[in-house]
Design a protein around this motif. Structure first.
Motif, short mmCIF file in Angstrom:
data_model
loop_
_atom_site.label_atom_id
_atom_site.label_comp_id
_atom_site.label_asym_id
_atom_site.label_seq_id
_atom_site.Cartn_x
_atom_site.Cartn_y
_atom_site.Cartn_z
N ARG A 12 -30.50 -39.57 95.81
CA ARG A 12 -29.24 -39.30 95.11
C ARG A 12 -29.05 -40.24 93.93
N LEU A 13 -29.51 -41.48 94.06
CA LEU A 13 -29.28 -42.47 93.01
C LEU A 13 -30.35 -42.44 91.92
N LEU A 14 -31.54 -41.98 92.22
CA LEU A 14 -32.68 -42.13 91.35
C LEU A 14 -32.42 -41.54 89.97
N GLY A 15 -32.64 -42.37 88.95
CA GLY A 15 -32.57 -41.90 87.57
C GLY A 15 -31.19 -41.71 86.99
N ARG A 16 -30.13 -42.00 87.77
CA ARG A 16 -28.78 -41.80 87.27
C ARG A 16 -27.96 -43.07 87.47
N THR A 17 -26.96 -43.21 86.63
CA THR A 17 -25.95 -44.24 86.83
C THR A 17 -24.74 -43.56 87.47
N ARG A 100 -26.15 -55.94 102.48
CA ARG A 100 -26.43 -55.07 103.63
C ARG A 100 -25.82 -53.71 103.36
N PRO A 101 -26.63 -52.64 103.50
CA PRO A 101 -28.03 -52.59 103.91
C PRO A 101 -28.96 -53.10 102.81
N GLY A 102 -30.19 -53.43 103.19
CA GLY A 102 -31.13 -54.02 102.26
C GLY A 102 -31.84 -53.00 101.40
N LEU A 103 -31.09 -52.35 100.53
CA LEU A 103 -31.68 -51.36 99.63
C LEU A 103 -31.78 -51.93 98.22
N PRO A 104 -32.78 -51.52 97.44
CA PRO A 104 -32.90 -51.98 96.05
C PRO A 104 -31.90 -51.26 95.15
N VAL A 105 -30.64 -51.62 95.28
CA VAL A 105 -29.56 -50.98 94.54
C VAL A 105 -28.86 -52.02 93.69
N ALA A 106 -28.72 -51.76 92.40
CA ALA A 106 -27.99 -52.65 91.50
C ALA A 106 -26.55 -52.19 91.40
N ILE A 107 -25.62 -53.16 91.41
CA ILE A 107 -24.21 -52.82 91.32
C ILE A 107 -23.53 -53.72 90.29
N GLY A 116 -9.73 -50.23 88.98
CA GLY A 116 -11.00 -50.88 89.31
C GLY A 116 -12.14 -49.88 89.15
N VAL A 117 -13.38 -50.40 89.00
CA VAL A 117 -14.52 -49.53 88.77
C VAL A 117 -15.78 -50.20 89.30
N ILE A 118 -16.72 -49.39 89.77
CA ILE A 118 -18.04 -49.87 90.16
C ILE A 118 -19.08 -48.94 89.55
N ALA A 119 -20.19 -49.53 89.08
CA ALA A 119 -21.36 -48.76 88.63
C ALA A 119 -22.53 -49.10 89.54
N VAL A 120 -23.33 -48.10 89.87
CA VAL A 120 -24.44 -48.26 90.80
C VAL A 120 -25.68 -47.57 90.22
N ARG A 121 -26.83 -48.26 90.32
CA ARG A 121 -28.11 -47.68 89.95
C ARG A 121 -29.15 -48.09 90.99
N VAL A 126 -27.64 -52.99 86.09
CA VAL A 126 -26.53 -52.18 85.57
C VAL A 126 -25.35 -53.11 85.31
N GLY A 127 -24.55 -52.78 84.33
CA GLY A 127 -23.35 -53.55 84.04
C GLY A 127 -22.22 -52.62 83.63
N VAL A 128 -21.01 -52.90 84.08
CA VAL A 128 -19.86 -52.07 83.73
C VAL A 128 -18.67 -52.96 83.41
#
Length: 251
Positions: A12-17, A100-107, A116-121, A126-128
């Motif tokens: 779901r996350l791959l290639g998108r912000t 946790r969980p130990g996934l390679p996800v940037a936030i 408030g806002v969060i960006a995930v890749r 990633v920066g927001v």
């Protein structure tokens, strides 16, 4: 989490912000506070103004709910921490990190007045940043404008009549700069903002180059529509065009 859930989340996350946003309450909500970890609760108690405490709790809780929705796990199972600062190595003021969980996800997480806002890749930086629209001073003599803007950015503002359009243009510059700095992992302190060119005349996406104590990095920066009263931007490493930025509907 089962391996299938990990695979589905990364797909779901791959290639998108991915971007989520939420409104911030005036008073702390128990459902937000209960999601915070020990270090966050300690910080929450240090806020003197109830509205500031409520905004902090809602932002940290909102980030967990957003991550939980894309990772397919309950928000209370998510642990947020900090990565070491890439500038000095201090673990206490680096960028946010999914522990946790130990996934390679940037936030990246940001908040301003009432939002408030969060960006995930997946597996990249990633920066927001988000800022409430407000009136700025004359860019020809305003201290903040002199400190934050490049000559080309100041010229763009001076070419724009005073009023909402000029204010919005300044905040376009500011949020683009902040988004890049958050993606790099550095804060505003020690950063020469007036050397970071954000090309405000271009609606975007734009490429912003960052150089500080090392090689130059290039970032693709996109403005976000998160409401009429806000300016916001998200940055990712520049490279082959991804499948875009997805702003999730606000509940």
């Amino acid at each position: 989490m089962p391996e299938l859930a990990y695979a589905n989340a990364e797909t779901r996350l791959l290639g998108r912000t991915h971007v989520w946003w939420w409104d911030l309450p005036a008073h702390a909500v128990p459902a937000d506070v209960v999601l915070l970890g020990p270090a966050e609760l300690d910080r929450l108690r240090r806020y003197r103004k109830p509205a500031d405490a409520a905004a902090y709790a809602a932002t940290r809780a909102g980030a967990r709910r957003a991550l939980g929705s894309v990772l397919g796990i309950p928000a209370h199972e998510i642990t947020l921490g900090r990565a070491a600062c890439p500038g000095c190595g201090d673990p206490h003021h680096g960028p946010p990190r999914l522990e946790r969980p130990g996934l390679p996800v940037a936030i990246s997480i940001s908040r301003t007045a009432s939002r408030g806002v969060i960006a995930v890749r997946s597996d990249t930086a990633v920066g927001v940043d988000i800022e409430a629209l407000r009136t700025i001073g004359d860019p020809s003599n305003d201290h903040l404008a002199q400190m934050a803007l490049t000559p080309a950015e100041r010229e763009a503002l001076l070419d724009t009549p005073p009023g909402p359009r000029r204010d919005g243009l300044f905040l376009r510059c500011w949020t683009r700069k902040e988004a890049v700095l958050k993606a790099v992992g550095l804060g505003l302190v020690g950063t020469e903002l007036n050397r970071l060119e954000t090309h405000p005349r271009t609606s975007g996406p734009v490429v912003v180059e960052h150089t500080q104590d090392g090689p130059t990095t290039r970032w693709s920066v996109e403005d976000l529509d998160l409401g009429d009263r806000y300016a916001a931007a998200v940055a990712r490493p520049h490279g082959p065009a991804p499948s875009g930025t997805h702003i999730h509907p606000h509940d």
